[in-house]
Design an enzyme around this catalytic site. Sequence first.
Site, short mmCIF file in Angstrom:
data_model
loop_
_atom_site.label_atom_id
_atom_site.label_comp_id
_atom_site.label_asym_id
_atom_site.label_seq_id
_atom_site.Cartn_x
_atom_site.Cartn_y
_atom_site.Cartn_z
N HIS A 32 -7.94 -5.31 -0.62
CA HIS A 32 -6.78 -4.45 -0.45
C HIS A 32 -5.66 -5.12 0.32
O HIS A 32 -4.48 -4.94 0.02
CB HIS A 32 -7.19 -3.15 0.25
N ASP A 59 -10.13 -4.61 -4.59
CA ASP A 59 -9.52 -3.62 -3.70
C ASP A 59 -10.41 -2.38 -3.63
O ASP A 59 -10.59 -1.67 -4.62
CB ASP A 59 -8.13 -3.25 -4.22
N SER A 112 0.84 -1.20 0.00
CA SER A 112 0.00 0.00 0.00
C SER A 112 0.88 1.26 0.00
O SER A 112 1.62 1.49 -0.95
CB SER A 112 -0.97 -0.04 1.19
#
Length: 244
Positions: free
Chosen positions: A224, A194, A101
């Site tokens: 995600h 996601d 991320s």
Amino acid sequence: MSDIAFHTMPDGRTIAYRHTPGTGPTVLFLPGYMSDMAGSKASAVFDWAAANGRACLLMDYSGCGQSPGDFADGTLSRWRDEVLSIIAAHVAGPVVLVGSSMGGWLMLLVARAIPDRIAGLVGIAAAPDFTTWGYSEAQKAELAAGQTILEPNPYGPEPTPTHAAFWADGQAQLQLETPIPIDAPVRLLHGIEDADVPPAIGHRLLEALRSDDVQLTLVKGGDHRLSRDEDIALLLRTLASFAD
């Protein structure tokens, strides 16, 4: 995690890390926003490396996990400098950066700073430039005015803060608007489901990277976090490809 050690920065900051020696490029895991090295993906990578005799290093940015400090002081630039300091002090030879991320944005900044040390990059739902596409215009106006915004946190009971200094620094570190001068092999893993980082960001990153060796893997049913057993297995297979 009894094997935690601490790295001291020139300004006195102390950064918690775990290191296992081994062969091949050192795998360095960069956690996401408000995450740390105790997360399931980081732990799986470390355990895999230890079991296979691979060099690996985990770390907590200042103000996160086991590293002391105030999270409100954190910025991409500050955390990038911590990563570079850890590499300089504790890693010999090439590095494979694994960015989850926000860590996927951070790995780009680190790779740009030390291109000759980078053997490869692995992005897990990489989120470069999320200070631009991740907030509404109203939120960005509040942040530009120096305010902190709070958003619901799907992964815990406390709301997720974004501080004005982090946002401003992110706006100064945008990557997707121009070609990214990174030539190392890059593997991007992104869940189709996601809800936090649109898969389109993965496509934009693929296009922006200068490297000719970039692959984007879209994971059916993946969210995600990409932390299901099959997601972890995919990540470890990807890392194994950087063995030499």
